[in-house]
Design a protein around this motif. Sequence first.
Motif, PDB file in Angstrom:
ATOM      1  N   SER A 217       0.840  -1.209   0.000  1.00 41.88           N
ATOM      2  CA  SER A 217       0.000   0.000   0.000  1.00 41.88           C
ATOM      3  C   SER A 217       0.876   1.260   0.000  1.00 41.88           C
ATOM      4  CB  SER A 217      -0.910   0.007   1.234  1.00 41.88           C
ATOM      5  OG  SER A 217      -1.589   1.242   1.296  1.00 41.88           O
ATOM      6  N   SER A 218       0.540   2.176  -0.918  1.00 39.42           N
ATOM      7  CA  SER A 218       1.323   3.418  -1.043  1.00 39.42           C
ATOM      8  C   SER A 218       0.710   4.559  -0.239  1.00 39.42           C
ATOM      9  CB  SER A 218       1.341   3.831  -2.518  1.00 39.42           C
ATOM     10  OG  SER A 218      -0.008   4.082  -2.943  1.00 39.42           O
ATOM     11  N   GLY A 219      -0.552   4.387   0.158  1.00 40.06           N
ATOM     12  CA  GLY A 219      -1.266   5.469   0.841  1.00 40.06           C
ATOM     13  C   GLY A 219      -2.019   6.385  -0.116  1.00 40.06           C
ATOM     14  N   MET A 221      -4.605   6.046  -2.119  1.00 46.52           N
ATOM     15  CA  MET A 221      -6.074   6.029  -2.053  1.00 46.52           C
ATOM     16  C   MET A 221      -6.562   6.812  -0.823  1.00 46.52           C
ATOM     17  SD  MET A 221      -8.560   4.807  -3.872  1.00 46.52           S
ATOM     18  CE  MET A 221      -9.656   6.158  -3.556  1.00 46.52           C
ATOM     19  N   LYS A 278     -11.827   3.805   6.067  1.00 49.61           N
ATOM     20  CA  LYS A 278     -10.778   2.916   6.593  1.00 49.61           C
ATOM     21  C   LYS A 278     -10.024   2.272   5.416  1.00 49.61           C
ATOM     22  CE  LYS A 278      -9.056   1.023  10.297  1.00 49.61           C
ATOM     23  NZ  LYS A 278      -8.001   0.510   9.456  1.00 49.61           N
ATOM     24  N   SER A 279      -9.224   3.094   4.726  1.00 53.74           N
ATOM     25  CA  SER A 279      -8.586   2.557   3.514  1.00 53.74           C
ATOM     26  C   SER A 279      -7.203   1.959   3.760  1.00 53.74           C
ATOM     27  CB  SER A 279      -8.511   3.638   2.438  1.00 53.74           C
ATOM     28  OG  SER A 279      -7.466   4.516   2.736  1.00 53.74           O
ATOM     29  N   ALA A 280      -6.725   1.999   5.000  1.00 57.79           N
ATOM     30  CA  ALA A 280      -5.395   1.423   5.283  1.00 57.79           C
ATOM     31  C   ALA A 280      -5.399  -0.084   5.063  1.00 57.79           C
ATOM     32  CB  ALA A 280      -5.005   1.725   6.724  1.00 57.79           C
ATOM     33  N   PRO A 310      -5.400  -6.917  16.317  1.00 62.30           N
ATOM     34  CA  PRO A 310      -6.787  -6.473  16.515  1.00 62.30           C
ATOM     35  C   PRO A 310      -7.372  -6.032  15.178  1.00 62.30           C
ATOM     36  CG  PRO A 310      -5.227  -4.859  17.419  1.00 62.30           C
ATOM     37  CD  PRO A 310      -4.427  -6.056  17.005  1.00 62.30           C
ATOM     38  N   LEU A 313     -11.287  -2.093  12.326  1.00 60.80           N
ATOM     39  CA  LEU A 313     -12.591  -1.730  11.766  1.00 60.80           C
ATOM     40  C   LEU A 313     -13.721  -2.484  12.459  1.00 60.80           C
ATOM     41  CD1 LEU A 313     -14.011  -0.040   9.640  1.00 60.80           C
ATOM     42  CD2 LEU A 313     -13.569  -1.820   7.965  1.00 60.80           C
ATOM     43  N   PHE A 328     -12.928  -0.569   3.409  1.00 62.89           N
ATOM     44  CA  PHE A 328     -12.355  -0.893   2.098  1.00 62.89           C
ATOM     45  C   PHE A 328     -12.032  -2.377   2.117  1.00 62.89           C
ATOM     46  CE2 PHE A 328     -11.198   3.034  -0.313  1.00 62.89           C
ATOM     47  CZ  PHE A 328     -11.849   3.922   0.521  1.00 62.89           C
ATOM     48  N   LYS A 342     -17.820  -8.764   4.678  1.00 59.75           N
ATOM     49  CA  LYS A 342     -17.139  -7.802   5.566  1.00 59.75           C
ATOM     50  C   LYS A 342     -18.096  -6.686   5.991  1.00 59.75           C
ATOM     51  CE  LYS A 342     -12.489  -8.820   4.003  1.00 59.75           C
ATOM     52  NZ  LYS A 342     -11.398  -8.568   3.087  1.00 59.75           N
ATOM     53  N   LYS A 346     -18.505  -6.593   9.988  1.00 56.10           N
ATOM     54  CA  LYS A 346     -17.865  -5.472  10.682  1.00 56.10           C
ATOM     55  C   LYS A 346     -18.862  -4.353  10.983  1.00 56.10           C
ATOM     56  CE  LYS A 346     -13.370  -6.624   8.681  1.00 56.10           C
ATOM     57  NZ  LYS A 346     -11.952  -6.267   8.668  1.00 56.10           N
ATOM     58  N   ASN A 354     -12.044  -3.281  -4.035  1.00 60.36           N
ATOM     59  CA  ASN A 354     -11.235  -3.214  -5.260  1.00 60.36           C
ATOM     60  C   ASN A 354     -10.557  -4.551  -5.496  1.00 60.36           C
ATOM     61  OD1 ASN A 354      -8.923  -0.700  -3.828  1.00 60.36           O
ATOM     62  ND2 ASN A 354      -9.601  -2.642  -3.008  1.00 60.36           N
ATOM     63  N   GLU A 364      -0.613   0.725  -5.006  1.00 61.00           N
ATOM     64  CA  GLU A 364       0.441   1.529  -5.659  1.00 61.00           C
ATOM     65  C   GLU A 364       0.030   2.271  -6.930  1.00 61.00           C
ATOM     66  OE1 GLU A 364       3.319  -1.757  -5.712  1.00 61.00           O
ATOM     67  OE2 GLU A 364       4.704  -0.370  -4.710  1.00 61.00           O
ATOM     68  N   LYS A 387      -7.105   7.951  -8.625  1.00 56.24           N
ATOM     69  CA  LYS A 387      -7.527   7.756  -7.231  1.00 56.24           C
ATOM     70  C   LYS A 387      -8.194   9.007  -6.682  1.00 56.24           C
ATOM     71  CE  LYS A 387      -4.938   3.719  -5.998  1.00 56.24           C
ATOM     72  NZ  LYS A 387      -3.728   3.058  -5.515  1.00 56.24           N
TER      73      LYS A 387
END
Length: 402
Positions: A217-219, A221, A278-280, A310, A313, A328, A342, A346, A354, A364, A387
């Motif tokens: 993950s690049s961050g 998004m 919560k895209s992390a 843990p 989300l 996400f 999910k 959740k 995606n 990325e 994005k």
Amino acid sequence: MKNSYQLSNKNIVLGITGGIAAYKAADIVSKLKKEGAQIKVVMTKNALNFINPLTLETLSGNPVYYDTFEHRLNAWEIDHISLAKWADVMLIAPATANIISKARCGIADDLLSTTIMATTSKVIFAPAMNTNMLHNPIVQSNIAYLKDLGYEFISSESGILACGDFGDGKLAKVDDIVKYVKDFFLRTTDMSNMNVLVTAGPTREYIDPVRYISNPSSGKMGYSIAQVCAERGATVDLVSGPTHITPPTGVNLYRVETAREMYDKVMELFPRAQIVFKSAAVGDYGVENKAKHKLKKTKDTMELKLKKNPDILKELGNQKTNQILVGFAAETRDIEEYALKKLQEKNLDFIFVNDVSREDAGFERDTNAGILFTREGDRVELPVQTKRELACRIVDEVLKRI
Ligand code: PMT
């Protein structure tokens, strides 16, 4: 009558560049003025060949600026800086291939290009040019690059062009340009009373002090979501795993490394959030037997014992009162089935899924695509786009349902 004053107290710098559509700038000034806006016009040297500044001065009720060294404001003021600060928005209409390319490269060699570089306000381009120029891959790449940085574009139209060719590249209708500007100001305030919490990037699960398990993950998004919300007036808390990209301006950035650290920070900020994106990409497992010192390669094999982290989300889903949770999901197969599972498990309000095995989506990449599901059973297909554009769509879809 309320509509007539939708732009009152708004300062608009209108940049006019050298294309035949420049004559339409007079109508743009007139219509923006009728909406209550204050207009200051900046023209390039080439634009002067297409329309007389006197027309624009008369319509705007302000001097027209076209020479970096002739001070039309107060003698002691530097025009491009004063104009850049004065503008609530800069509209470049018509925008030639030349000004778009200069903006992309950061070239500042006349009053208009220096003002574009100096402003921190939104810059909106309304391109107008010959079809082949517009479709030239260089111009297309410049537009895509600028869009990614947050510059906006009002799409040109198809029709008979001044050169006699038929195709894209005709300046958008003046009414559509004016509407775009009005919508922009509505958009910039529609989240002004909201607190938004966004997570982005990967987490790192350390094996020893110098090695870790992570994901690509690049961050991008999550940062795009944070940026879009901040631009719409929200107070944004961005909890980010390690990334190499520039954080958006105007957000509260909290850097974390591990899933545990992300959990602690998110739980601390959650009570003040109204919407959580919560895209992390959080590591599902951490290393149980993390070594205190750097491991030596003394053995041929090594065993790592992992333990579940843990689920942040899920915990938010358990604790939520009236917050809106947007999860996400990164999947590689049966994407709809897993996403809906999910959403349920959740206790989410929305989930964007995606397919991260695609070439043009997921980790990325600069582009992404997927499906947004709502708790109520809506299904919104979001085709491949940058994005940033996707972030705008996701935020729009969420806002119109809450
Ligand atoms: O950062 P980019 O390079 O731009 O890539 C974007 C992205 C592919 C990372 C992003 O679009 C995305 O899909 N993010 C979710 C990644 C993920 O962790 O998906 P998941 O299906 O494993 O998790 C589902 C949800 O639970 C996610 O919202 C995740 O943040 C959350 N989760 C997962 C595990 C955990 N321990 N805690 C969590 O909160």
